[in-house]
Design a protein around this motif. Structure first.
Motif, PDB file in Angstrom:
ATOM      1  N   LYS A   1      16.255   4.554   1.367  1.00  0.00           N
ATOM      2  CA  LYS A   1      16.945   4.629   2.651  1.00  0.00           C
ATOM      3  C   LYS A   1      16.019   4.302   3.827  1.00  0.00           C
ATOM      4  CE  LYS A   1      20.194   7.708   3.258  1.00  0.00           C
ATOM      5  NZ  LYS A   1      20.910   8.993   3.448  1.00  0.00           N
ATOM      6  N   GLY A   2      14.742   4.687   3.736  1.00  0.00           N
ATOM      7  CA  GLY A   2      13.828   4.550   4.863  1.00  0.00           C
ATOM      8  C   GLY A   2      13.030   3.264   4.895  1.00  0.00           C
ATOM      9  N   LEU A   3      12.847   2.616   3.752  1.00  0.00           N
ATOM     10  CA  LEU A   3      12.059   1.384   3.687  1.00  0.00           C
ATOM     11  C   LEU A   3      12.952   0.238   3.228  1.00  0.00           C
ATOM     12  CD1 LEU A   3       8.842   2.844   2.020  1.00  0.00           C
ATOM     13  CD2 LEU A   3       9.178   2.294   4.427  1.00  0.00           C
ATOM     14  N   LEU A   4      13.756  -0.215   4.129  1.00  0.00           N
ATOM     15  CA  LEU A   4      14.719  -1.268   3.811  1.00  0.00           C
ATOM     16  C   LEU A   4      14.064  -2.644   3.861  1.00  0.00           C
ATOM     17  CD1 LEU A   4      17.702   0.096   5.901  1.00  0.00           C
ATOM     18  CD2 LEU A   4      17.392   0.246   3.423  1.00  0.00           C
ATOM     19  N   PRO A   5      14.563  -3.574   3.053  1.00  0.00           N
ATOM     20  CA  PRO A   5      13.994  -4.921   3.086  1.00  0.00           C
ATOM     21  C   PRO A   5      14.326  -5.642   4.397  1.00  0.00           C
ATOM     22  CG  PRO A   5      15.798  -4.803   1.500  1.00  0.00           C
ATOM     23  CD  PRO A   5      15.591  -3.432   2.040  1.00  0.00           C
ATOM     24  N   THR A   6      13.361  -6.376   4.888  1.00  0.00           N
ATOM     25  CA  THR A   6      13.526  -7.229   6.067  1.00  0.00           C
ATOM     26  C   THR A   6      12.949  -8.583   5.687  1.00  0.00           C
ATOM     27  OG1 THR A   6      11.361  -6.653   6.975  1.00  0.00           O
ATOM     28  CG2 THR A   6      13.208  -5.241   7.615  1.00  0.00           C
TER      29      THR A   6
ATOM     30  N   PHE B   1      13.979  -1.175  -4.043  1.00  0.00           N
ATOM     31  CA  PHE B   1      13.622  -0.108  -4.958  1.00  0.00           C
ATOM     32  C   PHE B   1      14.843   0.304  -5.775  1.00  0.00           C
ATOM     33  CE2 PHE B   1      11.044   0.191  -1.117  1.00  0.00           C
ATOM     34  CZ  PHE B   1       9.759   0.101  -1.654  1.00  0.00           C
ATOM     35  N   ASN B   2      14.612   0.680  -7.030  1.00  0.00           N
ATOM     36  CA  ASN B   2      15.697   1.190  -7.862  1.00  0.00           C
ATOM     37  C   ASN B   2      15.152   2.299  -8.759  1.00  0.00           C
ATOM     38  OD1 ASN B   2      14.551  -0.078 -10.201  1.00  0.00           O
ATOM     39  ND2 ASN B   2      15.505  -2.002  -9.553  1.00  0.00           N
ATOM     40  N   LEU B   3      16.025   2.903  -9.549  1.00  0.00           N
ATOM     41  CA  LEU B   3      15.617   4.028 -10.384  1.00  0.00           C
ATOM     42  C   LEU B   3      14.598   3.633 -11.448  1.00  0.00           C
ATOM     43  CD1 LEU B   3      18.833   6.166 -10.869  1.00  0.00           C
ATOM     44  CD2 LEU B   3      16.713   6.821  -9.758  1.00  0.00           C
ATOM     45  N   ARG B   4      14.475   2.370 -11.721  1.00  0.00           N
ATOM     46  CA  ARG B   4      13.440   1.924 -12.656  1.00  0.00           C
ATOM     47  C   ARG B   4      12.053   2.294 -12.128  1.00  0.00           C
ATOM     48  NH1 ARG B   4      14.296  -3.799 -13.255  1.00  0.00           N
ATOM     49  NH2 ARG B   4      16.226  -3.111 -14.207  1.00  0.00           N
ATOM     50  N   ASP B   5      11.901   2.278 -10.809  1.00  0.00           N
ATOM     51  CA  ASP B   5      10.624   2.669 -10.209  1.00  0.00           C
ATOM     52  C   ASP B   5      10.329   4.145 -10.479  1.00  0.00           C
ATOM     53  OD1 ASP B   5      10.174   0.097  -9.086  1.00  0.00           O
ATOM     54  OD2 ASP B   5      11.596   0.593  -7.492  1.00  0.00           O
ATOM     55  N   THR B   6      11.348   4.975 -10.404  1.00  0.00           N
ATOM     56  CA  THR B   6      11.169   6.390 -10.720  1.00  0.00           C
ATOM     57  C   THR B   6      10.780   6.555 -12.182  1.00  0.00           C
ATOM     58  OG1 THR B   6      12.793   6.967  -9.029  1.00  0.00           O
ATOM     59  CG2 THR B   6      12.272   8.655 -10.645  1.00  0.00           C
ATOM     60  N   TRP B   7      11.377   5.768 -13.043  1.00  0.00           N
ATOM     61  CA  TRP B   7      11.024   5.837 -14.451  1.00  0.00           C
ATOM     62  C   TRP B   7       9.568   5.427 -14.661  1.00  0.00           C
ATOM     63  CZ3 TRP B   7      11.751   8.350 -18.463  1.00  0.00           C
ATOM     64  CH2 TRP B   7      11.321   7.913 -19.704  1.00  0.00           C
ATOM     65  N   LYS B   8       9.076   4.458 -13.879  1.00  0.00           N
ATOM     66  CA  LYS B   8       7.666   4.048 -13.991  1.00  0.00           C
ATOM     67  C   LYS B   8       6.735   5.190 -13.593  1.00  0.00           C
ATOM     68  CE  LYS B   8       8.580  -0.817 -13.096  1.00  0.00           C
ATOM     69  NZ  LYS B   8       8.459  -1.896 -12.115  1.00  0.00           N
ATOM     70  N   VAL B   9       7.143   5.986 -12.615  1.00  0.00           N
ATOM     71  CA  VAL B   9       6.344   7.158 -12.234  1.00  0.00           C
ATOM     72  C   VAL B   9       6.229   8.092 -13.429  1.00  0.00           C
ATOM     73  CG1 VAL B   9       6.298   9.228 -10.784  1.00  0.00           C
ATOM     74  CG2 VAL B   9       6.885   7.020  -9.773  1.00  0.00           C
ATOM     75  N   PHE B  10       7.345   8.348 -14.092  1.00  0.00           N
ATOM     76  CA  PHE B  10       7.321   9.263 -15.228  1.00  0.00           C
ATOM     77  C   PHE B  10       6.632   8.668 -16.451  1.00  0.00           C
ATOM     78  CE2 PHE B  10      10.811  11.413 -12.909  1.00  0.00           C
ATOM     79  CZ  PHE B  10      10.126  12.598 -12.713  1.00  0.00           C
TER      80      PHE B  10
ATOM     81  N   VAL C   1       3.231   3.241  -7.845  1.00  0.00           N
ATOM     82  CA  VAL C   1       4.501   2.539  -8.025  1.00  0.00           C
ATOM     83  C   VAL C   1       5.118   2.140  -6.682  1.00  0.00           C
ATOM     84  CG1 VAL C   1       6.877   2.787  -8.854  1.00  0.00           C
ATOM     85  CG2 VAL C   1       4.975   3.582 -10.256  1.00  0.00           C
ATOM     86  N   PHE C   2       5.209   3.085  -5.763  1.00  0.00           N
ATOM     87  CA  PHE C   2       5.856   2.805  -4.480  1.00  0.00           C
ATOM     88  C   PHE C   2       4.847   2.346  -3.421  1.00  0.00           C
ATOM     89  CE2 PHE C   2       8.810   5.925  -6.387  1.00  0.00           C
ATOM     90  CZ  PHE C   2       9.967   5.175  -6.356  1.00  0.00           C
ATOM     91  N   GLY C   3       3.757   3.081  -3.299  1.00  0.00           N
ATOM     92  CA  GLY C   3       2.805   2.837  -2.221  1.00  0.00           C
ATOM     93  C   GLY C   3       2.107   1.499  -2.289  1.00  0.00           C
ATOM     94  N   ASP C   4       1.866   0.993  -3.490  1.00  0.00           N
ATOM     95  CA  ASP C   4       1.178  -0.292  -3.610  1.00  0.00           C
ATOM     96  C   ASP C   4       2.005  -1.466  -3.095  1.00  0.00           C
ATOM     97  OD1 ASP C   4      -1.010   0.941  -4.624  1.00  0.00           O
ATOM     98  OD2 ASP C   4      -0.777   0.212  -6.678  1.00  0.00           O
ATOM     99  N   ARG C   5       3.293  -1.289  -2.939  1.00  0.00           N
ATOM    100  CA  ARG C   5       4.139  -2.367  -2.422  1.00  0.00           C
ATOM    101  C   ARG C   5       4.181  -2.419  -0.901  1.00  0.00           C
ATOM    102  NH1 ARG C   5       9.804  -2.251  -5.460  1.00  0.00           N
ATOM    103  NH2 ARG C   5       9.080  -0.895  -7.116  1.00  0.00           N
TER     104      ARG C   5
END
Length: 112
Positions: A38-43, A51-60, A88-92
């Motif tokens: 919600k907070g980091l939308l593509p521009t 981002f999608n739930l696959r990213d959350t799965w990569k964290v786990f 997973v998230f921060g490196d992008r």
């Protein structure tokens, strides 16, 4: 529920009440994903901010790569969870404002 089942199966091999971290980690991970989506939308300059739930799965996946022989404290699991979120998230993220926003979001969930 899928994340909780998978992670709790993995955490059964650990000692020192590490299994009690499953629900808080899953809840925080899903909340972080929702905040990021919600907070980091593509521009145009940030077209890769998708981002999608696959990213959350990569964290786990990263958390589940921990060895019960080397991990003896719950704090070590939490540190690994923070590291995986940053990986997973921060490196992008491409600018300091977005990185600071994300670090604050993760830090806010550490209290819980």
């Amino acid at each position: 529920m899928i994340f909780e089942t998978s992670v709790s199966y993995f955490m059964n091999n650990f000692e020192n009440n590490i299994g009690s971290l499953v629900k808080p980690l899953v809840t925080a991970s899903i909340t972080i994903f929702q905040e990021v989506a919600k907070g980091l939308l593509p521009t145009p300059a940030k077209s890769h901010y998708v981002f999608n739930l696959r990213d959350t799965w990569k964290v786990f996946q990263g958390v589940c790569s921990l060895s019960p022989k080397k991990i003896s404290e719950p704090l070590m699991v939490v540190k690994a969870w923070v590291h995986e979120n940053l990986r997973v998230f921060g490196d992008r993220l491409i600018n300091h404002a977005d990185k600071d926003w994300f670090k604050a979001a993760v830090s806010g969930h550490l209290k819980n």
